[in-house]
Scaffold this active site. Structure first.
Site, short mmCIF file in Angstrom:
data_model
loop_
_atom_site.label_atom_id
_atom_site.label_comp_id
_atom_site.label_asym_id
_atom_site.label_seq_id
_atom_site.Cartn_x
_atom_site.Cartn_y
_atom_site.Cartn_z
N GLU A 66 1.10 -0.80 0.09
CA GLU A 66 -0.38 0.12 0.14
C GLU A 66 1.22 1.28 -0.15
O GLU A 66 1.77 1.49 0.96
CB GLU A 66 -1.23 0.07 1.26
CG GLU A 66 -1.97 -0.46 0.83
CD GLU A 66 -3.41 -0.91 2.48
OE1 GLU A 66 -4.39 -1.14 1.90
OE2 GLU A 66 -2.89 0.03 3.03
N CYS A 67 0.48 2.32 -0.80
CA CYS A 67 1.61 2.95 -0.64
C CYS A 67 3.06 3.19 -0.88
O CYS A 67 3.17 3.11 -1.45
CB CYS A 67 0.97 3.87 0.23
SG CYS A 67 0.98 6.08 0.09
N GLY A 68 3.67 3.59 0.12
CA GLY A 68 4.68 3.65 0.14
C GLY A 68 5.20 2.35 0.02
O GLY A 68 6.34 1.25 -0.39
#
Length: 442
Positions: free
Chosen positions: A330-332
């Site tokens: 997720e994301c990073g």
């Protein structure tokens, strides 16, 4: 019966909600009370500060992404073995996104749903008697919400306090206290908000200082008396069921680069019988071999890109893991699954290469808001067509993104779907932060 609760709110961001909330939490804990924190809305950072102030895990409650039943179950757990719940609002009390009534993401929705009275933090710098008009408006704006009273913040002098307090009390609204202006008290910030609790220097001293301000200037006994038991007295405990566990034994990355992992997801997975094992990519640890799924949360990999690129054991172990078991980022975490990550200086760092993705932090652009996602194919998070709710919050840009989409996504302002993220084999990822599954399919 669950513990009584109180929601700390304001009419805008920057009024002092967080420092008041942390000071109140620590002051109550110093009295020997068992305090549980709650954060309204999608936020990873504030709950970690709540945990530092209280010594107990904090939960997120969000009316846009979460069904009413899940909100009740999370609030029930927040009150277990606690003497009082202190909830922190987000933005302004009534600020939210387009949605059905009571499902806008506004903090007022949480106060109304759980019958928690509101403590309004008012930044009265630059005003005096006019604060009464604002307080009156808040009290009358939404019949679902009970205003317990007001706390004045950033008061310039005793005369200033007297003018504002007398005007507010003249319209029948209680003033619980007044905090003097102090430019020396502030929490450090970076591009996604506050610096994380674990990285904040002198945090314990700061929390005690905030508590002492509350103890000196606020009627804590009156605040405790104003907290209400809420509307959960008849609610029976039921499974959380926030999101299906991605595996039976889940490896979750956790360190300064990967810290955006919602406590309610961990609680839900554990209550479902799953086991969670944390590991640190920054310490060059690979996902444990005993696990059957790996979850790379968001965080700040862009601040540690060089160390991650040099973490050969982590990267090689992640690649071996992904050959036979599910991996989601997720994301990073998504950025880490890609081929390269360009940091703020323009340096390009090789990442895991499990997805055909190149991301950059050199040219920043804010991406922010609620999202609904419809899974494009069966994966560890659900079956094709399953609907998830969450949000996006990042400054990274995509330099290159090639392959099959992880999901089709809409935001709070449009029903037009767009592809988001990537999937390849057992690996999935996107900038979408999952908070819950949604009933049925879209």
């Amino acid at each position: 019966m669950t513990a009584p609760g109180l929601l700390v709110a304001a009419v805008r961001s920057g009024a002092g909600k967080t420092t008041v909330t942390l000071g109140l939490m620590r002051a109550l804990a110093r009295r020997g009370l068992r305090v549980c924190g709650v954060k309204c809305g999608p936020d990873y950072i504030d709950p970690a500060f709540h945990a530092a102030a209280t010594g107990r895990e904090s939960f997120n409650l969000d009316s846009w992404t979460m069904e009413a039943a899940l909100l009740g179950q999370l609030a029930l757990r927040a009150g277990e073995a606690a003497d009082v719940i202190v909830a922190e609002g987000s933005m302004g009390l009534f600020d939210g996104a387009p949605g059905a009534p009571a499902q806008t993401g506004a903090s007022a929705d949480i106060a109304a749903h759980l019958s928690w009275p509101v403590l309004l933090v008012m930044d009265v710098s630059g005003q005096a008697q006019s604060a009464a008009a604002i307080a009156r408006g808040v009290a009358a704006h939404d019949a679902r919400v009970t205003l317990a009273g007001v706390m004045l913040n950033r008061v310039a002098s005793e005369r200033h306090r007297k003018l504002a307090q007398e005007a507010i009390e003249a319209i029948g609204i209680k003033v619980f206290g007044a905090l003097p202006r102090d430019g020396g008290i502030a929490l450090p910030e970076r591009h996604l908000g506050l610096v994380q609790a674990g990285e904040t220097q002198g945090l314990e001293t700061l929390l005690d200082t905030l508590a002492e301000r509350i103890e000196t200037h606020v009627d804590i006994d009156a605040l405790l008396a104003a907290a209400a038991a809420g509307g959960l007295s008849g609610l029976a405990r039921a499974p959380l069921d926030a999101l299906r566990p991605p595996g039976q034994r889940i490896a979750v990355a956790r360190d300064s680069a990967f810290s955006f992992f919602y406590p309610h997801l961990a609680r839900s997975w554990r209550e479902s019988g799953a086991e969670i094992t944390f590991f640190s990519p920054l310490a060059d640890e690979a996902p444990p071999e005993k696990c059957d799924a790996c979850w790379l949360p968001g965080g700040y990999p862009e601040l540690h890109a060089g160390r991650l690129a040099a973490a050969a054991n982590f990267l090689e172990g992640l690649r071996r893991f992904a050959a036979t078991r599910a991996v989601h980022g997720e994301c990073g975490g998504y950025m880490t699954l890609g081929r390269t990550l360009t940091d703020a200086s323009g340096a390009v760092h090789p990442m895991a290469g499990l997805l055909d993705l190149a991301t950059s932090f050199a040219q920043r652009k804010l991406h922010l808001g609620y999202r609904r996602a419809r899974l494009s194919a069966d994966c560890a998070l659900g079956a094709a067509g399953d609907a998830l709710a969450g949000h996006e919050f990042h400054y990274a840009t995509i330099a290159s993104e090639k392959g099959l989409p992880f999901a089709m996504v809409t935001d709070a302002y449009s029903q037009e779907e767009r592809p988001a993220g990537l999937r390849a084999g057992l690996v999935t990822g996107s900038f979408f932060h999952t908070m819950t599954k949604k009933r049925g399919r879209r």
